[in-house]
Write a protein that holds these residues in place. Sequence first.
Motif, PDB file in Angstrom:
ATOM      1  N   THR A  61       0.850  -1.191   0.000  1.00  0.00           N
ATOM      2  CA  THR A  61       0.000   0.000   0.000  1.00  0.00           C
ATOM      3  C   THR A  61       0.884   1.237   0.000  1.00  0.00           C
ATOM      4  N   SER A  62       0.806   2.008  -1.075  1.00  0.00           N
ATOM      5  CA  SER A  62       1.682   3.172  -1.237  1.00  0.00           C
ATOM      6  C   SER A  62       1.235   4.329  -0.336  1.00  0.00           C
ATOM      7  N   ALA A  63       2.207   5.163  -0.001  1.00  0.00           N
ATOM      8  CA  ALA A  63       1.912   6.348   0.808  1.00  0.00           C
ATOM      9  C   ALA A  63       1.358   7.485  -0.030  1.00  0.00           C
TER      10      ALA A  63
ATOM     11  N   THR B 222       9.267   6.225   0.923  1.00  0.00           N
ATOM     12  CA  THR B 222       8.587   5.331   1.863  1.00  0.00           C
ATOM     13  C   THR B 222       9.133   3.910   1.749  1.00  0.00           C
TER      14      THR B 222
ATOM     15  N   TRP C 140       6.672   6.084   6.836  1.00  0.00           N
ATOM     16  CA  TRP C 140       5.481   6.462   6.067  1.00  0.00           C
ATOM     17  C   TRP C 140       5.617   7.932   5.665  1.00  0.00           C
TER      18      TRP C 140
ATOM     19  N   SER D  21       4.097  10.514   3.700  1.00  0.00           N
ATOM     20  CA  SER D  21       2.836  10.792   3.018  1.00  0.00           C
ATOM     21  C   SER D  21       2.658  12.246   2.612  1.00  0.00           C
TER      22      SER D  21
ATOM     23  N   ARG E 195       7.070  15.670   5.603  1.00  0.00           N
ATOM     24  CA  ARG E 195       7.763  14.468   6.064  1.00  0.00           C
ATOM     25  C   ARG E 195       8.946  14.141   5.146  1.00  0.00           C
TER      26      ARG E 195
ATOM     27  N   LYS F 115       1.721  -2.467   4.258  1.00  0.00           N
ATOM     28  CA  LYS F 115       2.017  -1.050   4.031  1.00  0.00           C
ATOM     29  C   LYS F 115       3.433  -0.950   3.456  1.00  0.00           C
TER      30      LYS F 115
ATOM     31  N   ASN G 245       5.878   1.025   3.844  1.00  0.00           N
ATOM     32  CA  ASN G 245       6.992   1.315   4.745  1.00  0.00           C
ATOM     33  C   ASN G 245       7.441   0.079   5.535  1.00  0.00           C
TER      34      ASN G 245
END
Length: 702
Positions: free
Chosen positions: A437-439, A451, A457, A459, A463, A684, A686
């Motif tokens: 699941t991409s950020a 990520t 993460w 996003s 960040r 996820k 990350n």
Amino acid sequence: MSFNTSSRQLPKTDEAPEDMPSQEATPLDAPEPKAPEAKAPETETPEAETPETGTAETETPQTEEPDAEAPEASDVETPEAPDAEAPKAPDTETPEAPDAETPKAPDTEVPEQAAAVSDTGTAAPETDGDGDGDTDGDTPAAAPRPRRWRRVLGGWREKYPVAARVLAWATTAVALAVVVAALLMPTQADKFRVAAFVRLPVEAIFGAALLIVLPRKPRIAVAVFVGLSLGALTVVNFLDIGFNEYLGRGFNVVLDWSLFSDAQGYLQDTFGKGGALGIAALAVTLVIAVLALTTMSVIRLGNLAARNTETATRTTLVLAIAWVTCAALGVQYAAGIPIASEHTMQALQFKAEQVRRTLRDEAEFAKIAKKDDFADTPPDQLLTGLRGKDMMITFIESYGRSAIEDPVMAPGVDATLTAENKKLTDAGFAAKSGWLTSATYGGSSWLGHSTFMSGLWISNQQRYRTVTAGERLTLPGAFKKTGAWDTVGVMPGIQKAWPEQKFYGIDKLYDSHNLGYEGPKFSWSTMPDQYALTAFERLVHSKKHDKPLMSTIILTSSHQPWAPIPKLVPQDQVGDGSIYDSIEKAGKKPADIITDSTKSKQEYGKSIQYSVSSLINYLVKYGNKNTVLIFLGDHQPIARVSGNHASRDVPVSIVAKDPKVLDKIADWNWADGLQPKQDTPVWKMNAFRDRFLTAYGSTPTP
């Protein structure tokens, strides 16, 4: 004798001078009156100039305007002044007395007052400046001279009263529609429906009540402020729609302003410099138009409520009662569309909370980024299960789950994955695939890259700036830290300085400027994927090295707008890329597909097929028993292609000839081959770094 003054008037006195001539008009066929002897003042003054039609009356009479109730100048018989020229009827000018000396008017000007004209076209009564409409004593009050445009507008309204009323009502209706639409506008394109715009916005009810009770000047000031605020909110709503369409999220008022420069670059690469400038100019014009339209609409509605206070008060009270009733009973048009709306207040509350979360997140994420279970792992305890392997981490732009599962795109993409997997099997390779699941979504690829390789993460842009300014251990950095690999980056999408190279731990970077490409750009993509991989082989992989390579490659041919798309050419004809000139010219143009969702899906699917085929062809031709390839998508394509509310999942595959490489991830339960199954585990993005480091012999050191 008749005295004619401009916008000045004679000094008022308690009684009219005894020698003042009668001001009643005398028919031309009556005996010519004798001119009375006027008492000239001791000092002479210049002769007063004849005013234009419509000059305000002073103490001396003058010919009235044609649109007044008095007879037209051509029908009125007036006495001739001695030696005076006859007035021209069409101009309705008062004849001048050639030798008369007029007393000098006081050196004060009558202030210009706007002629009050109602929305129905009826002129409001004029006053003397005190507001009571009376005159002082026996001296008639001087009427103010309206501005020219008001005279023209007033004349038009009197000449076409029905059209004036219709125009006034239509303008008011448009103003009301603009305000209501701005208050109820959804922030997602798929939520636009008639029911969303026929609700009762509580903000309009409060606003109307406020404007009714305010005096004129405060009312105008408040209306301007509310109108500009409503316009700004409308602009942000449009940005939300665009961001949801392309990035799968709303516009962040704190962080996302920096993305406009990237958007400008994308438009320039897609439509050329002239097209990008035209789109930018149009966007600025629309913003100004929205701000002006909402402001004028609120002002008009406020003025209308002030002129009709009783009716406006009753209407506002009725709407307020209706809103409270609908809210209490929970009346809805459909699920999620209540008649009693608080849409704007909720949107403002959401944006305010978003700002607070964003500001808090910066400090919280900085603390999270400092915690790294592998930061202190000794080099000889990192990646022991991959020593001696040539590593390739390759990102395929916009390669998302929709490419494999969408009914429009999936048939072609699935067929390509099946065919390419057979090529791998025939060449002795094997593969396992899963979902991450991409950020990010629809764009901002660098968030997906960071990520995946940092294990954090990432996003948003804040960040990203925080992590890339630190010393977080990335996947390329972990290989570099061991001292057993040389790290290389092949990134044809980078067209300017890239300071993140140090953060990622890449020793040598090959960007769009030093891959030797002499062919055309394919919209945003600077070069075809097949050429980028061929250049990597020529410049890097085919050279002799003391250590194996850890190569990070980012392919770009599947970047939107997916027109034109390169085609595979014989490997020995790639050369310097000039062969792609004819392919680019024969391809589709962005304008051919960019507004058509189905065509965009079809071309997107073709671009994914091209990128996957280019990569697998390279691996089969140049890979060996020590080659390990990890390839994945960085994010899903935009919502117009992936579909509204699509997941953020992307496929990821690990390919190798050495069976021991895939044996180490057997407990991941990934699917065999290049195509993950629908029930394959989803992580996820990350989480991949730590799982990968652990699976291949790295020892965490908290």
